[in-house]
Design an enzyme around this catalytic site. Structure first.
Site, PDB file in Angstrom:
ATOM      1  N   LYS A  13     -45.346  40.509   7.754  1.00  0.00           N
ATOM      2  CA  LYS A  13     -45.428  41.976   7.666  1.00  0.00           C
ATOM      3  C   LYS A  13     -44.058  42.590   7.366  1.00  0.00           C
ATOM      4  O   LYS A  13     -43.950  43.484   6.527  1.00  0.00           O
ATOM      5  CB  LYS A  13     -45.994  42.523   8.981  1.00  0.00           C
ATOM      6  CG  LYS A  13     -46.040  44.038   9.053  1.00  0.00           C
ATOM      7  CD  LYS A  13     -46.951  44.497  10.171  1.00  0.00           C
ATOM      8  CE  LYS A  13     -46.414  44.155  11.543  1.00  0.00           C
ATOM      9  NZ  LYS A  13     -45.429  45.112  12.050  1.00  0.00           N
ATOM     10  N   ARG A 127     -39.204  30.209  12.476  1.00  0.00           N
ATOM     11  CA  ARG A 127     -38.610  31.356  11.776  1.00  0.00           C
ATOM     12  C   ARG A 127     -37.171  31.575  12.238  1.00  0.00           C
ATOM     13  O   ARG A 127     -36.853  31.472  13.413  1.00  0.00           O
ATOM     14  CB  ARG A 127     -39.452  32.600  12.069  1.00  0.00           C
ATOM     15  CG  ARG A 127     -38.964  33.847  11.397  1.00  0.00           C
ATOM     16  CD  ARG A 127     -40.043  34.874  11.293  1.00  0.00           C
ATOM     17  NE  ARG A 127     -40.398  35.472  12.579  1.00  0.00           N
ATOM     18  CZ  ARG A 127     -41.171  36.535  12.696  1.00  0.00           C
ATOM     19  NH1 ARG A 127     -41.679  37.101  11.616  1.00  0.00           N
ATOM     20  NH2 ARG A 127     -41.458  37.027  13.864  1.00  0.00           N
ATOM     21  N   ARG A 153     -35.240  34.638  17.057  1.00  0.00           N
ATOM     22  CA  ARG A 153     -35.609  35.741  17.955  1.00  0.00           C
ATOM     23  C   ARG A 153     -36.176  35.187  19.259  1.00  0.00           C
ATOM     24  O   ARG A 153     -37.027  34.304  19.249  1.00  0.00           O
ATOM     25  CB  ARG A 153     -36.667  36.617  17.293  1.00  0.00           C
ATOM     26  CG  ARG A 153     -36.103  37.551  16.257  1.00  0.00           C
ATOM     27  CD  ARG A 153     -37.194  38.267  15.495  1.00  0.00           C
ATOM     28  NE  ARG A 153     -38.201  38.864  16.364  1.00  0.00           N
ATOM     29  CZ  ARG A 153     -39.129  39.715  15.925  1.00  0.00           C
ATOM     30  NH1 ARG A 153     -39.156  40.072  14.641  1.00  0.00           N
ATOM     31  NH2 ARG A 153     -40.018  40.211  16.731  1.00  0.00           N
TER      32      ARG A 153
END
Ligand code: AMP
Length: 208
Positions: A13, A127, A153
């Site tokens: 997204k 990621r 993250r």
């Protein structure tokens, strides 16, 4: 172009939002970013929101609706906008509908990026973001260059990802049927190369 972009964590997204905003020259409006900014500045609203955010809870509807109301008054939204992370509840969606009706504007589409849950977990866990540029990479599918300063993250770890996916599913359970009922929902297959997914989104927006 006035669109809402919806997608689970690690659905791509963020990447698609950037590309679409550039292409249509519209701002990306993210309530998560606005709340983090308010928190960093230490405003009253930021302090109130921080309590909910750190508990992994939704900030009250009245707070985020107020933020969006103010944001949509700014000139850069005149030519359109892309909403990211808002609305998250049916009352927020209703409030957005009212705000827009008052301005005599309407949504073009609600685009949902659809990816199977098993794939999302693998994507999130692998990621990485380059701290310097904000560019997002995937250790397997989109490897970073050697000079990248990589960051993982904290909320991309497996148990947190599963929690975020549960939250996403309970959020969209009411929101997607709401927009489907209004004939605005466009589902896009989110598996493939980023450029292919952009093409699919443009196609459902009638801009392909
Ligand atoms: P995000 O970056 O979109 O994942 O948002 C981070 C956090 O901000 C969420 O976990 C919520 O606590 C809060 N937040 C962001 N947008 C909303 C919203 N539309 N409604 C309620 N809370 C929100």
């Amino acid at each position: 172009m006035r669109i809402i972009l919806v997608g689970p964590p690690a659905s791509g997204k963020g990447t698609q939002a950037k590309v679409l905003c550039e292409k249509f020259a519209i701002p990306q409006i993210s309530t998560g970013d606005m709340l983090r900014e308010a928190k960093a500045k230490g405003t009253k609203l930021g302090k109130e929101a921080a309590e909910y955010m750190s508990a992994g809870k939704l900030v009250p509807d009245s707070v985020v609706i107020g933020l969006i109301d103010e944001r949509l008054k700014q000139d850069d939204t005149k030519g359109g906008f892309l909403l990211d992370g808002f609305p998250r509840t049916v009352p927020q969606a209703d409030a957005l509908g009212k705000l827009m009706a008052d301005k005599d504007i309407a949504l073009d589409a609600v685009v949902q990026i659809d990816v199977a849950r098993e794939l999302l977990v693998e994507r999130a866990v692998l990621r990485r973001t380059d701290k310097r540029t904000g560019q997002i990479y995937h250790l397997k599918y989109n490897p970073p260059p050697p000079e990248a300063e990589l960051e993982h993250r904290a909320d991309d770890r497996e148990e947190t990802v599963n929690k975020r996916l549960d939250q996403y599913e309970s959020m969209t359970a009411a929101l997607l049927p709401y927009y489907e009922g209004k004939g605005l929902l466009r589902r896009v297959n989110g598996v493939g190369k980023p450029a292919e997914i952009t093409q699919r989104i443009l196609a459902v927006l009638g801009k392909g």
